[in-house]
Design a protein around this motif. Structure first.
Motif, PDB file in Angstrom:
ATOM      1  N   ARG A 249      -2.125   0.196  51.691  1.00 45.91           N
ATOM      2  CA  ARG A 249      -1.607   1.813  50.763  1.00 45.91           C
ATOM      3  C   ARG A 249      -0.106   1.570  50.235  1.00 45.91           C
ATOM      4  NH1 ARG A 249       0.845   5.221  56.452  1.00 45.91           N
ATOM      5  NH2 ARG A 249       1.062   6.920  55.396  1.00 45.91           N
TER       6      ARG A 249
ATOM      7  N   VAL B  91      -6.185  11.432  50.295  1.00 50.39           N
ATOM      8  CA  VAL B  91      -6.507  10.009  50.950  1.00 50.39           C
ATOM      9  C   VAL B  91      -5.807   9.445  51.894  1.00 50.39           C
ATOM     10  CG1 VAL B  91      -7.224   7.553  49.420  1.00 50.39           C
ATOM     11  CG2 VAL B  91      -7.691   9.851  48.702  1.00 50.39           C
ATOM     12  N   ASP B  92      -3.945   9.824  51.468  1.00 50.62           N
ATOM     13  CA  ASP B  92      -3.220   8.770  51.999  1.00 50.62           C
ATOM     14  C   ASP B  92      -3.079   9.390  53.919  1.00 50.62           C
ATOM     15  OD1 ASP B  92      -0.642   6.840  52.044  1.00 50.62           O
ATOM     16  OD2 ASP B  92      -0.049   8.413  52.950  1.00 50.62           O
TER      17      ASP B  92
ATOM     18  N   LEU C  69      -4.231  14.998  46.297  1.00 50.38           N
ATOM     19  CA  LEU C  69      -5.943  13.943  46.057  1.00 50.38           C
ATOM     20  C   LEU C  69      -5.433  12.527  46.927  1.00 50.38           C
ATOM     21  CD1 LEU C  69      -8.629  13.270  45.764  1.00 50.38           C
ATOM     22  CD2 LEU C  69      -7.813  12.317  43.465  1.00 50.38           C
ATOM     23  N   TRP C  70      -4.120  12.765  46.831  1.00 51.72           N
ATOM     24  CA  TRP C  70      -3.405  11.195  46.953  1.00 51.72           C
ATOM     25  C   TRP C  70      -3.110  11.781  48.373  1.00 51.72           C
ATOM     26  CZ3 TRP C  70      -3.899   6.817  46.922  1.00 51.72           C
ATOM     27  CH2 TRP C  70      -3.819   5.672  47.641  1.00 51.72           C
TER      28      TRP C  70
ATOM     29  N   VAL D  72      -7.032   9.425  55.365  1.00 49.40           N
ATOM     30  CA  VAL D  72      -7.889   7.878  54.888  1.00 49.40           C
ATOM     31  C   VAL D  72      -6.717   6.488  56.076  1.00 49.40           C
ATOM     32  CG1 VAL D  72      -9.955   6.689  54.147  1.00 49.40           C
ATOM     33  CG2 VAL D  72      -9.116   9.405  53.790  1.00 49.40           C
TER      34      VAL D  72
ATOM     35  N   VAL E 109     -10.915   8.402  39.665  1.00 52.69           N
ATOM     36  CA  VAL E 109     -10.639   7.865  40.951  1.00 52.69           C
ATOM     37  C   VAL E 109     -11.807   6.656  39.857  1.00 52.69           C
ATOM     38  CG1 VAL E 109     -11.946   8.508  42.862  1.00 52.69           C
ATOM     39  CG2 VAL E 109     -10.635  10.104  42.059  1.00 52.69           C
TER      40      VAL E 109
ATOM     41  N   TRP F 247      -2.055   5.024  42.000  1.00 47.54           N
ATOM     42  CA  TRP F 247      -2.268   5.938  41.117  1.00 47.54           C
ATOM     43  C   TRP F 247      -1.713   6.176  39.817  1.00 47.54           C
ATOM     44  CZ3 TRP F 247      -6.298   8.956  41.067  1.00 47.54           C
ATOM     45  CH2 TRP F 247      -6.614  10.590  41.054  1.00 47.54           C
TER      46      TRP F 247
END
Length: 277
Positions: A203, A255-256, A251-252, A259, A83, A210
């Motif tokens: 985005r 986040v996507d 995790l992605w 957030v 990260v 990533w």
């Protein structure tokens, strides 16, 4: 005259109502629901041993591996490394990409000179740089940061240019007629108008960055989730490889979906690109 008795709700209707109440109280449940059948299919396939356990561990084994690696402190350290690298690389990439996109979008001369070069290097994949980066910088943070910056750069630049050129020329002319300087036109007209496109590029760029980071960690890393998966491959630990895949996806997704997507929608609503539904 008596009114007809209201029929009692069926079991399915009670389940639906309970689900509506639960998702109203905890909206995150709507995001989790699509994964329930996927995890169930995974668990059933593993339990029936369609494939040998050593090659296809189930969610229970992956969860146990997660707990063990967290207890040892390995997973938190590797996750923090990944990260942190993404944050540094993305910050540098964005700091370069937005001014470059504004320059290309506002200057015909810059567009004529830089646009062909931009398209040329966009066609050269980020991983294609790794051999020469290893010669230049060796195995380290510089190599991985370069890969992330390179990957994030192009979506943000291209979307910034698109956003700048999508701003109605009448707005620019109106600002100039009111005495706005070129800097104020960029800051108060062009950038706000381009912001929805910039957020879309950001985005996409972070998503590509990533994936590029994980690939770089697999090839040149000495820590991180990608390195964890590659090291597990050398040890023949399929369960840790699958754990790494689950962590990357989860995790992605967080986040996507929780957030970046809300920020992108809010930006579009703020500047009139979309309407609330």
């Amino acid at each position: 005259m008596t009114s007809a008795a209201v029929p009692a709700p069926t079991a399915w209707q009670r389940v639906q109502r309970a689900w509506v109440r639960a998702t109203t109280a905890w909206p995150a449940l709507r995001s989790i629901l699509p994964f329930v059948p996927l995890v169930a299919a995974w668990w059933i396939t593993s339990a029936l041993e369609v494939f040998p356990k050593a090659f296809f561990p189930g969610p229970v084994e992956v969860a146990k591996s997660f707990v063990e690696l967290v207890r040892k402190g390995i997973l938190p350290e590797y996750l923090a490394d990944s990260v942190g690298r993404l944050a540094v690389g993305a910050a540098v990439g964005i700091a370069i990409a937005i001014p470059l996109g504004v320059l290309i979008g506002t200057s015909r001369r810059a567009h004529a000179v830089l646009w062909p070069v931009l398209l040329f290097f966009q066609a050269v994949g980020d991983i294609a740089w790794l051999p020469i980066l290893l010669i230049w910088f060796g195995f380290g943070l510089t190599t991985m940061t370069f890969v992330i910056v390179y990957t994030v750069l192009f979506p943000v630049v291209l979307n910034t240019v698109l956003g700048i050129r999508s701003v109605p020329t009448d707005l620019v002319r109106a600002a100039r007629s009111l005495g706005a300087s070129p800097a104020r036109v960029i800051w108060e007209v062009l950038l706000p108008g381009a912001l929805p496109n910039v957020m879309t590029g950001l985005r996409n760029g972070l998503g590509y960055g990533w994936r590029a980071l994980i690939a770089a960690e697999i090839i040149v890393g000495t820590s991180g989730i990608g390195f964890l998966m590659f090291d597990a491959r050398r040890a023949g630990s399929v369960v840790e490889i699958m754990l790494g895949m689950v962590i990357l996806g989860a995790l992605w997704y967080v986040v996507d979906a929780w957030v970046l997507a809300p920020i992108e929608r809010a930006t579009g609503q703020r500047w009139g690109m979309v309407t609330r539904t």
